[in-house]
Enzyme design. Sequence first.
Site, PDB file in Angstrom:
ATOM      1  N   ASP A 195       1.870   6.745   5.243  1.00 42.34           N
ATOM      2  CA  ASP A 195       0.869   5.757   4.854  1.00 42.34           C
ATOM      3  C   ASP A 195       1.299   4.975   3.599  1.00 42.34           C
ATOM      4  OD1 ASP A 195      -1.488   4.512   5.603  1.00 42.34           O
ATOM      5  OD2 ASP A 195      -2.766   5.831   4.406  1.00 42.34           O
ATOM      6  N   LYS A 219      -9.945  13.213   7.921  1.00 43.56           N
ATOM      7  CA  LYS A 219      -9.423  12.910   9.251  1.00 43.56           C
ATOM      8  C   LYS A 219      -9.355  14.184  10.088  1.00 43.56           C
ATOM      9  CE  LYS A 219      -6.334   9.090   7.913  1.00 43.56           C
ATOM     10  NZ  LYS A 219      -6.992   8.048   8.710  1.00 43.56           N
ATOM     11  N   LYS A 278       0.864  -1.186   0.000  1.00 44.10           N
ATOM     12  CA  LYS A 278       0.000   0.000   0.000  1.00 44.10           C
ATOM     13  C   LYS A 278       0.889   1.220   0.000  1.00 44.10           C
ATOM     14  CE  LYS A 278      -2.990   2.783   3.076  1.00 44.10           C
ATOM     15  NZ  LYS A 278      -3.868   2.826   4.267  1.00 44.10           N
ATOM     16  N   GLU A 319      -9.220   3.673   2.386  1.00 41.01           N
ATOM     17  CA  GLU A 319      -8.750   3.728   1.005  1.00 41.01           C
ATOM     18  C   GLU A 319      -7.664   2.706   0.678  1.00 41.01           C
ATOM     19  OE1 GLU A 319      -7.466   5.465   3.355  1.00 41.01           O
ATOM     20  OE2 GLU A 319      -5.343   5.181   2.938  1.00 41.01           O
ATOM     21  N   ASP A 367     -12.018   7.158   3.749  1.00 39.53           N
ATOM     22  CA  ASP A 367     -10.784   6.987   4.534  1.00 39.53           C
ATOM     23  C   ASP A 367     -10.372   5.514   4.632  1.00 39.53           C
ATOM     24  OD1 ASP A 367      -8.625   7.734   6.023  1.00 39.53           O
ATOM     25  OD2 ASP A 367      -9.744   8.074   7.888  1.00 39.53           O
ATOM     26  N   ASP A 379      -2.493  10.445   3.295  1.00 39.13           N
ATOM     27  CA  ASP A 379      -3.881  10.040   3.529  1.00 39.13           C
ATOM     28  C   ASP A 379      -4.588  11.081   4.387  1.00 39.13           C
ATOM     29  OD1 ASP A 379      -6.280   8.771   3.930  1.00 39.13           O
ATOM     30  OD2 ASP A 379      -5.481   7.200   5.245  1.00 39.13           O
ATOM     31  N   ARG A 401      -7.377  -0.427   1.320  1.00 35.87           N
ATOM     32  CA  ARG A 401      -7.921  -1.686   0.793  1.00 35.87           C
ATOM     33  C   ARG A 401      -8.381  -1.524  -0.646  1.00 35.87           C
ATOM     34  NH1 ARG A 401     -12.318  -1.776   5.525  1.00 35.87           N
ATOM     35  NH2 ARG A 401     -10.560  -0.683   6.497  1.00 35.87           N
TER      36      ARG A 401
HETATM   37  N1  BES Z   1      -3.938   4.840   6.932  1.00 39.32           N
HETATM   38  C1  BES Z   1      -5.061   4.620   7.769  1.00 39.32           C
HETATM   39  C2  BES Z   1      -4.761   3.681   8.934  1.00 39.32           C
HETATM   40  C3  BES Z   1      -3.808   4.230   9.971  1.00 39.32           C
HETATM   41  C4  BES Z   1      -4.278   5.049  10.980  1.00 39.32           C
HETATM   42  C5  BES Z   1      -2.472   3.901   9.920  1.00 39.32           C
HETATM   43  C6  BES Z   1      -3.403   5.536  11.932  1.00 39.32           C
HETATM   44  C7  BES Z   1      -1.592   4.398  10.880  1.00 39.32           C
HETATM   45  C8  BES Z   1      -2.062   5.213  11.874  1.00 39.32           C
HETATM   46  C9  BES Z   1      -6.199   4.014   6.966  1.00 39.32           C
HETATM   47  O1  BES Z   1      -6.282   4.425   5.653  1.00 39.32           O
HETATM   48  C10 BES Z   1      -7.473   4.434   7.620  1.00 39.32           C
HETATM   49  O2  BES Z   1      -7.746   5.594   7.630  1.00 39.32           O
HETATM   50  N2  BES Z   1      -8.225   3.469   8.154  1.00 39.32           N
HETATM   51  C11 BES Z   1      -9.434   3.750   8.821  1.00 39.32           C
HETATM   52  C12 BES Z   1     -10.437   2.712   8.408  1.00 39.32           C
HETATM   53  C13 BES Z   1     -11.840   3.023   8.853  1.00 39.32           C
HETATM   54  C14 BES Z   1     -12.360   4.228   8.115  1.00 39.32           C
HETATM   55  C15 BES Z   1     -12.701   1.818   8.602  1.00 39.32           C
HETATM   56  C16 BES Z   1      -9.183   3.701  10.323  1.00 39.32           C
HETATM   57  O3  BES Z   1      -8.413   2.830  10.770  1.00 39.32           O
HETATM   58  O4  BES Z   1      -9.695   4.553  11.024  1.00 39.32           O
HETATM   59 ZN    ZN Z   2      -4.525   5.009   4.775  1.00 43.40          ZN
HETATM   60 MN    MN Z   3      -7.394   6.207   5.404  1.00 40.27          MN
END
Ligand code: BES
Ligand code: ZN
Ligand code: MN
Length: 491
Positions: free
Chosen positions: A279, A268, A256, A340, A338, A261, A342
């Site tokens: 990210d 966010k 990824k 994204e 968010d 992000d 996946r």
């Molecule tokens: N890149 C983030 C995950 C992340 C968060 C990595 C904090 C490192 C530190 C990912 O893209 C994300 O935003 N995931 C969301 C998924 C949710 C919307 C289902 C999350 O984990 O909040």
């Molecule tokens: Zn992300």
């Molecule tokens: Mn995200």
Amino acid sequence: MLEIVFAKPAVPKSGALSVLVTEDKAALWPALDQAAPGLARALAAGEFKGKKAQSCLVLAPSETLSRVVAVGLGKEADLTPRLAEEAGGRAASALAKDAHAAVYAGGLSPELAASVAMGAVLRSWRFDRYRTKEKPEDKPKLAKLSVLTSDPAKAKAAWEKLKPVAEGIFLTRELVSEPANVLFPASMADRAKAALTPLGVKVEVLGLKELTKLGFGSMLGVSQGSANEPRMVVMQWNGAGGTKGKKAQPVCFVGKGVTFDTGGISIKPAGGMEDMKWDMAGAGAVIGAMAALAGRKAKVDAVGLVGLVENMPSGTAQRPGDVVTSYSGQTIEVLNTDAEGRLVLADVLWYAQEKFNPRFMIDLATLTGAMIVALGSEYAGMFANDDALAQQLSAAGELTGERLWRFPMGESYDKMLKSDIADMKNISGGRGAGSITAAQFIQRFTNGKTWAHLDIAGVAWGSKDTATVPKGASAFGVRLLDALVAQNFEG
Ligand code: BES
Ligand code: ZN
Ligand code: MN
């Protein structure tokens, strides 16, 4: 990179020295005892017992030595390459104020002496491209380390095999550390190409036009809000002969690479958003692992693929509720922009299995915040549809210190992704099992192939120094994948 030389043990004429001491050994090093008679007494007087992770600094122990740092190795019978690395890392950190220092590894095998060098090198890395005003006295000075060992030639031969892995790690750490105004999909692809081509890796870069033509609707939906166009980088190392002979079945790594992000329209919160420059750490690790394998001429056919996008909110950004058609043909209702990562992996994984007939696929991704809640920064989460591959990965994790904890998967989690209007939605919408449902989503794009997913959200970046990793980008995954290949898939 810190310069390493190996030499026979001799007490240095001046400067700084570290001695590595096992727990059961009372005497340090007879020659040093003679040169600095007070040293053994000073160490014995304190609490230093040679225990693992213990260290003790003695200033001016002789007329000529500026400092000696004793570093504990723990019990001799329990010594492993990883523990030798950790001791080397601690020694390097304690000796950072001197330009040239020595470390005594005379009690260790030459292979373990090479591991000491590896640890010292890994710990001494620093990202200082953007520091223009740091005073010289504030900078770490250590530029050359002499590792004292009974068989310098053998130690050097062992080090030559480790050095390319360190170089791969540094490439990854650098990519992950770069800010997102400098590192965006196109510039990241350029860097991967510039670093890997000279090592003999075939690097192919696909841009917006090619990806549109292929039908990467899932990945392009993420990227459409950004002024920075997406890239997919395909890296091939044919160390086992490639397509010559029988049909190649390469090992396959997928990363990824969200260079920033913001969350997109599902934006966010501002606090901590700067962290999202890393990210792309999964993609960074895949690029570094390819560099490590090619650099040490690993006898394996390996392919690495990274999906590079920037996730931005804008007038052209994807909206919550949009439905996209992935490269696999499956449709996805994007309920949260968010989630994204996946969406990027979905298209790249499908492409990887279709194009390369891989022996297995392993994807690395900073995928979910929930992973950090579950495991903190001690383990990465592992999800797999194959017990043998999971076992091999776990073993490589223990060996390298990049440890993995396996999570369950299954039908009952998978059905949480059911959408009212498309083949699936990109989030479950419920509160629980966020890392698992993310893995279930990705699994839908593996076409039943042998696969493991590593959620490295908690381990890609550290907020404090560890023995061999200074705070910041860890390059988690590079050593792990290199060791996985070395242990199971070469020659
Ligand atoms: N890149 C983030 C995950 C992340 C968060 C990595 C904090 C490192 C530190 C990912 O893209 C994300 O935003 N995931 C969301 C998924 C949710 C919307 C289902 C999350 O984990 O909040
Ligand atoms: Zn992300
Ligand atoms: Mn995200």
